[in-house]
Design an enzyme around this catalytic site. Structure first.
Site, short mmCIF file in Angstrom:
data_model
loop_
_atom_site.label_atom_id
_atom_site.label_comp_id
_atom_site.label_asym_id
_atom_site.label_seq_id
_atom_site.Cartn_x
_atom_site.Cartn_y
_atom_site.Cartn_z
CB SER A 1 -8.28 3.37 2.85
OG SER A 1 -7.42 2.74 3.79
CB SER B 1 -8.48 0.38 5.68
OG SER B 1 -9.24 1.52 5.46
CE LYS C 1 -3.91 1.88 2.68
NZ LYS C 1 -4.81 1.65 3.83
N1 GLN Z 1 -13.36 3.58 6.19
C1 GLN Z 1 -12.85 4.01 7.47
C2 GLN Z 1 -12.48 5.46 7.40
O1 GLN Z 1 -12.71 6.06 6.40
C3 GLN Z 1 -11.69 3.16 7.86
C4 GLN Z 1 -10.46 3.50 7.15
C5 GLN Z 1 -9.27 2.70 7.55
O2 GLN Z 1 -9.38 1.64 8.15
N2 GLN Z 1 -8.11 3.24 7.22
O3 GLN Z 1 -11.98 6.03 8.33
#
Ligand code: GLN
Length: 490
Positions: A155, A179, A80
């Site tokens: 994400s 995420s 990532k």
């Molecule tokens: N979708 C969640 C957010 O937008 C979790 C994101 C994540 O785990 N980085 O904060």
């Protein structure tokens, strides 16, 4: 697709070791595959072709001399773009870091390099890991390999889509509120968030430091165990990393779940859940029972506060972490035309041009929650309520060994569907967020396909530092159901 792309880490490892395949030819096949698929998927933000071939050649030399450092030697993976890797662009999916070249390796990256892996490239993501769809990337969205009109989740959308598209064997993602697990569920792959502190966060660009964890995305549970063993452990550069010994997760994975107590929280069958996901989760409960698990209904009564707690704590921490992007030390600098020459004009023009809409929303939310006069009403209250969520889990884990639920309430949604409705986007993580709030290990594994052809995920949550138990449960389910063998037709 070439057959050699279909091998798991363990299968490929055997062939590299007996030299019926070379890492160089496999790496080249993956680089070819990236070219073939990425026009449609857009999982990669950068492809490290020369470095990858070089690393593959070094791995092959090792095999020739019988110099084998780990089961990951010569295995082509991707990471990532939130992880620093020396000499490579590390953008965090943001314009503000568009030209940032990392001067050092994240600890997980140096561990993987030392294990002899081949790093193919850096993967797309929602800007600073804020999002559930990969649509908040400043460099355009990633598409779901199962249906290009749908999001891959987020994400870590690039991390999940690349594994599902066979454009790498495995990848690393990060999980602050879901995420890793949510995109894994959306793309039909395995994704694991380890216990908070299991894996060093050094070199992971910070979103919300009390919640962030790095973890693997793979095609099956065994591969997940191999990567987790390689990246876990104490790190002097991250004082929150645990000194607990790291087990060889592969060793105990096939011990089965006979006698294991599996908790089913009533609160995780949320309103508005997709009926096919509900059915698949109920079927999974039956499968676990057939495998010898004892099913116990449990209650986690403070679950309903998890999302509101998260959307105070995560933005609060993010507003502090992201204050370092001031146009002076990192990334983009812009002068304000109206306030040319003023320091504050430069700060605000850099941040205004560099950050996207969702990141600005989070910074505003977090700054508000931390501001004097509101701090106690929001931030302190969220911390206190966080303790209640943790206590729910502690109580539950006196009765059960694992907690089972769906990973997401719905399958991957369409690109654009939730982009202008942040609240409905936030709800995609309703089943994954509590696990981060309590710092527990959680995995998402494949649980079949909907009638419209989109993957369904099953989540297992374990006791703190019981990654072994989580992997055991996941492996038993995977071996029995074989859902993991299905792949997209891409
Ligand atoms: N979708 C969640 C957010 O937008 C979790 C994101 C994540 O785990 N980085 O904060």
């Amino acid at each position: 697709m070439q057959e050699l792309l279909s091998f798991s880490i363990l299968e490929l490892g055997k062939r590299l070791k007996n030299r019926s395949l070379s890492s160089e030819e496999v790496t080249k096949a993956y680089l070819e595959r990236i070219k073939e698929t990425d026009e449609k998927i857009h999982a990669y933000l950068s492809i490290l072709e020369d470095d990858a071939i070089n690393a593959a050649q070094i791995a092959d030399k090792g095999f020739k001399k019988n110099n084998i450092s780990s089961p990951l030697q010569g295995i082509p993976i991707a990471i990532k773009d939130l992880l620093c890797m020396k000499g490579t662009k590390t953008t965090a999916g943001s314009k503000i870091l568009e030209n940032f070249i990392s001067p050092y390796d994240a600890t997980v990256v140096s561990k993987l390099k030392n294990a002899g892996t081949v790093i193919l490239g850096k993967l797309n993501m929602d800007e600073f890991a804020m999002g559930s769809s990969c649509e908040h990337s400043a460099f355009g969205p990633t598409h779901n390999p199962w249906n290009l009109e749908h999001v891959p989740g987020g994400s870590s959308g690039g991390s999940a889509a690349s594994v599902a598209a066979y454009s790498c064997i495995a990848s690393l993602g990060s999980d602050t509120g879901g995420s890793i697990r949510q995109p894994a569920a959306c793309c039909g792959v395995v994704g694991m968030k380890p216990t908070y502190g299991r894996v060093s966060r050094y070199g992971l660009i910070a979103f919300a430091s009390s919640l962030d964890q790095i973890g693997p995305l793979t095609r099956n549970v065994e591969d997940c165990a191999v990567i987790l063993s390689a990246i876990s452990g104490h790190d002097l550069k991250d004082s929150t990393s645990s000194k607990k010994k790291v087990p060889n997760y592969l060793k105990t994975i096939d011990r089965g779940i006979k006698g294991m107590k599996i908790g089913i929280p009533d609160e995780y069958f949320v309103d508005g859940m997709d009926p096919e996901i509900k059915q698949a989760t109920n079927d999974a409960i039956k499968t676990m029972e057939t495998l010898g698990g004892e099913i116990i209904r449990i209650s986690l009564p403070h679950t309903k506060y998890a999302l509101p707690i998260y959307y105070i704590i995560a933005p609060a921490e993010a507003s502090s972490n992201l204050s370092r992007y001031d146009g002076v030390r990192y990334g983009m600098r812009k002068e304000s035309e109206s306030e040319y020459g003023s320091l504050f004009g430069m700060y605000s023009a850099s941040r205004d041009n560099g950050f996207g809409k969702e990141v600005k929303r989070r910074i505003m939310l977090g700054t508000y929650a931390l501001s004097s006069g509101y701090y106690d009403a929001y931030y302190t209250k969220a911390l206190k309520t966080r303790t209640l969520v943790c206590e729910d889990f502690q109580k539950a884990f006196t009765k059960v060994d694992l907690i089972l639920s769906a990973t997401t309430p719905t399958p991957a949604f369409k690109i654009g569907e939730k982009l202008n409705d942040p609240l409905s986007m936030y709800l995609s993580d309703i089943l994954t967020i509590p696990c981060n709030i309590a710092g527990l290990p959680g995995i998402s594994i494949q649980n079949g396909i909907t009638s419209s052809g989109l993957p369904i995920g099953l989540q297992l949550i374990g006791k703190p530092f019981d990654e072994e138990g989580v992997l055991k449960g996941a492996y038993a389910f995977e071996k029995e159901t074989k859902f993991y063998l299905k792949s997209s037709s891409l």
